[in-house]
Design a protein around this motif. Structure first.
Motif, PDB file in Angstrom:
ATOM      1  N   GLY A  47       0.780  -1.237   0.000  1.00 22.30           N
ATOM      2  CA  GLY A  47       0.000   0.000   0.000  1.00 22.30           C
ATOM      3  C   GLY A  47       0.807   1.281   0.000  1.00 22.30           C
ATOM      4  N   SER A  48       1.948   1.298  -0.671  1.00 26.45           N
ATOM      5  CA  SER A  48       2.746   2.527  -0.701  1.00 26.45           C
ATOM      6  C   SER A  48       2.034   3.605  -1.518  1.00 26.45           C
ATOM      7  CB  SER A  48       4.127   2.260  -1.302  1.00 26.45           C
ATOM      8  OG  SER A  48       4.017   1.919  -2.662  1.00 26.45           O
ATOM      9  N   ARG A  49       2.292   4.854  -1.162  1.00 26.25           N
ATOM     10  CA  ARG A  49       1.638   5.983  -1.845  1.00 26.25           C
ATOM     11  C   ARG A  49       2.639   6.800  -2.652  1.00 26.25           C
ATOM     12  NH1 ARG A  49       0.276   9.562   1.662  1.00 26.25           N
ATOM     13  NH2 ARG A  49       1.364   8.664   3.451  1.00 26.25           N
ATOM     14  N   ILE A  50       3.729   6.180  -3.064  1.00 28.21           N
ATOM     15  CA  ILE A  50       4.775   6.931  -3.751  1.00 28.21           C
ATOM     16  C   ILE A  50       4.482   7.046  -5.244  1.00 28.21           C
ATOM     17  CG2 ILE A  50       6.562   6.381  -2.075  1.00 28.21           C
ATOM     18  CD1 ILE A  50       7.569   4.219  -3.940  1.00 28.21           C
ATOM     19  N   ASP A  51       5.010   8.107  -5.835  1.00 31.66           N
ATOM     20  CA  ASP A  51       4.899   8.313  -7.274  1.00 31.66           C
ATOM     21  C   ASP A  51       6.162   7.783  -7.947  1.00 31.66           C
ATOM     22  OD1 ASP A  51       6.830  10.205  -6.604  1.00 31.66           O
ATOM     23  OD2 ASP A  51       5.538  11.935  -7.009  1.00 31.66           O
ATOM     24  N   GLU A  52       6.308   8.071  -9.248  1.00 34.22           N
ATOM     25  CA  GLU A  52       7.459   7.547  -9.984  1.00 34.22           C
ATOM     26  C   GLU A  52       8.780   8.050  -9.404  1.00 34.22           C
ATOM     27  OE1 GLU A  52       6.549   8.756 -13.934  1.00 34.22           O
ATOM     28  OE2 GLU A  52       5.028   7.197 -14.234  1.00 34.22           O
ATOM     29  N   ALA A  53       8.831   9.329  -9.059  1.00 32.47           N
ATOM     30  CA  ALA A  53      10.061   9.883  -8.479  1.00 32.47           C
ATOM     31  C   ALA A  53      10.360   9.231  -7.135  1.00 32.47           C
ATOM     32  CB  ALA A  53       9.936  11.397  -8.330  1.00 32.47           C
ATOM     33  N   GLY A  54       9.307   8.968  -6.349  1.00 38.68           N
ATOM     34  CA  GLY A  54       9.505   8.313  -5.068  1.00 38.68           C
ATOM     35  C   GLY A  54       9.992   6.886  -5.221  1.00 38.68           C
ATOM     36  N   HIS A  55       9.490   6.192  -6.223  1.00 37.17           N
ATOM     37  CA  HIS A  55       9.944   4.835  -6.529  1.00 37.17           C
ATOM     38  C   HIS A  55      11.445   4.838  -6.839  1.00 37.17           C
ATOM     39  CE1 HIS A  55       9.500   1.216  -9.545  1.00 37.17           C
ATOM     40  NE2 HIS A  55      10.334   0.950  -8.562  1.00 37.17           N
ATOM     41  N   ILE A  56      11.866   5.790  -7.659  1.00 36.06           N
ATOM     42  CA  ILE A  56      13.284   5.884  -8.022  1.00 36.06           C
ATOM     43  C   ILE A  56      14.123   6.231  -6.801  1.00 36.06           C
ATOM     44  CG2 ILE A  56      14.953   7.215  -9.379  1.00 36.06           C
ATOM     45  CD1 ILE A  56      12.700   7.468 -11.513  1.00 36.06           C
ATOM     46  N   ALA A  57      13.647   7.153  -5.979  1.00 40.91           N
ATOM     47  CA  ALA A  57      14.398   7.550  -4.787  1.00 40.91           C
ATOM     48  C   ALA A  57      14.553   6.375  -3.825  1.00 40.91           C
ATOM     49  CB  ALA A  57      13.698   8.719  -4.096  1.00 40.91           C
ATOM     50  N   PHE A  58      13.476   5.614  -3.617  1.00 41.78           N
ATOM     51  CA  PHE A  58      13.553   4.426  -2.770  1.00 41.78           C
ATOM     52  C   PHE A  58      14.585   3.447  -3.316  1.00 41.78           C
ATOM     53  CE2 PHE A  58      12.271   0.001  -2.154  1.00 41.78           C
ATOM     54  CZ  PHE A  58      12.207  -0.091  -0.771  1.00 41.78           C
ATOM     55  N   SER A  59      14.527   3.193  -4.613  1.00 46.76           N
ATOM     56  CA  SER A  59      15.436   2.231  -5.234  1.00 46.76           C
ATOM     57  C   SER A  59      16.888   2.666  -5.077  1.00 46.76           C
ATOM     58  CB  SER A  59      15.089   2.079  -6.717  1.00 46.76           C
ATOM     59  OG  SER A  59      13.730   1.711  -6.895  1.00 46.76           O
TER      60      SER A  59
END
Length: 284
Positions: A47-59
Motif C-alpha cells: 500500500g505505498s503511496r509513492i509516485d514515480e520519483a519516489g519509486h526511483i528515490a527508494f530504489s
C-alpha cells in the motif's frame, strides 16, 4: 510507529509494516530494510503511496540504478523505470507484456548481473498475475553432499539472445540490442557478498549450458537443478495489491511471473533495476 518485520515464508521473504515511503525514512529504518533485503531476499511493502520519483528515490537507497536494454519500454518521463504492461497508447504497447514468465534472476545474461530489482504495482488484476520467488540459498543447502561437491567448481553459460529469440519471435532484438547482450559465463554456485551464504545460480531459459560438460550431461544437470531450485518448499507466491512495492535480491533468489487474463484486465507495473556486480564464485 516502529517497524514490524513479518516473515512471508520459512527462511526468506519478509513484509515490512509501519513504513511510510511517502515521508522521510530514518537511517535506522533504512538499515533494517537493507539488512532484510540481503538476508531474506524479498522485501514487501504494502500500500505505498509513492509516485514515480519516489519509486526511483527508494530504489537508489538500495543501490545505483541501470537503464534497461529494451529502450522501447522506457515509456515514462523517467528512463530508470522499465514498464511491464499489456496497455496500449495510440495503438502501441507502453510496456513489455508477458515478460519474465520463466524462472530467472534479472540480467543474468550480463557480465555484471543486476543486484536486484524494485517492482511497483500500479494497476494489478484482481486475479492471476502473481509473482513466484524461490530462495537459492535454501535450494543449494538442500542438495546432497555429492551433488554439491560435483557442481561447486562448475560454470554455466547465460544467453539472452537465445532466450529472447525463443520467447519473442514476433519482435526480434535489434542489431544494437543483440550486440549489447553477448553470451556470458557465470559460476553455477555463487557466494552472496552481504551474508556469505552460497546460492545456486541457474535459470530455466537463459542458462543454456554448463561449460565443460557434454550437451547430454549439461542438459540433464540443468534439468535436475532447475526443477530442484523451484521445489515448493523454496517458493513464496506474492499476490499483488495496487501500491505494493516488492524489492528482491537477485543474488539469492529467482522469480517468475504468472499468467492472467490479459483480454479482461489491464496490468501496469514499474520496475527499477539495481546496478550489477560480477558474481562471486563459491570457491573464491
Amino acid at each position: 510507529m516502529a517497524l514490524q518485520i513479518i516473515p512471508l515464508h520459512p527462511g526468506f521473504g519478509v513484509e515490512i509494516r509501519g513504513l511510510d515511503l511517502a515521508g522521510p525514512v530514518s537511517d535506522a529504518d533504512w538499515a533494517a530494510i537493507t539488512a532484510a533485503f540481503q538476508s531474506k531476499g524479498v522485501v514487501v511493502i504494502r500500500g505505498s503511496r509513492i509516485d514515480e520519483a519516489g519509486h526511483i528515490a527508494f530504489s537508489r537507497r538500495l543501490g545505483d540504478l541501470q537503464i534497461h536494454v529494451l529502450t522501447q519500454f522506457l515509456t515514462t518521463p523517467h528512463p530508470e523505470i522499465y514498464v511491464l504492461s499489456n496497455a496500449l497508447r495510440e495503438g502501441k504497447p507502453i510496456g513489455n507484456h508477458k515478460e519474465g514468465m520463466n524462472w530467472h534472476s534479472d540480467w543474468s545474461y550480463r557480465a555484471e548481473p543486476a543486484v536486484g530489482s524494485v517492482l511497483h504495482g500500479r494497476i494489478c488484476p484482481p486475479e492471476g498475475a502473481d509473482t513466484l520467488f524461490a530462495c537459492m540459498h535454501q535450494a543449494w543447502e538442500a542438495l546432497d553432499d555429492a551433488t554439491q561437491a560435483r557442481i561447486l567448481p562448475l560454470q554455466a553459460i547465460h544467453s539472452y539472445a537465445g532466450y529472447y529469440d525463443r520467447a519473442f519471435p514476433d519482435r526480434p532484438l535489434t542489431a544494437e540490442q543483440r550486440a549489447a547482450t553477448p553470451d556470458v559465463t557465470h559460476p553455477l554456485v555463487r557466494r552472496h557478498p552481504g551474508n556469505g551464504r552460497l546460492a545456486l545460480y541457474v535459470g530455466r531459459e537463459v542458462v543454456k549450458e554448463i561449460a565443460g560438460l557434454s550437451p547430454e550431461d549439461s542438459a540433464a544437470m540443468l534439468d535436475m537443478l532447475n526443477a530442484h531450485a523451484v521445489s515448493e518448499q523454496f517458493v513464496y507466491r506474492h499476490r499483488w495489491q495496487e501500491g505494493d512495492i516488492v524489492a528482491w535480491d537477485n543474488r539469492n533468489t529467482m522469480h517468475q511471473a504468472t499468467e492472467y487474463d490479459d483480454t479482461k484486465y489491464i496490468r501496469l507495473m514499474h520496475r527499477t533495476t539495481l546496478a550489477g556486480e560480477r558474481p562471486i564464485p563459491a570457491l573464491a
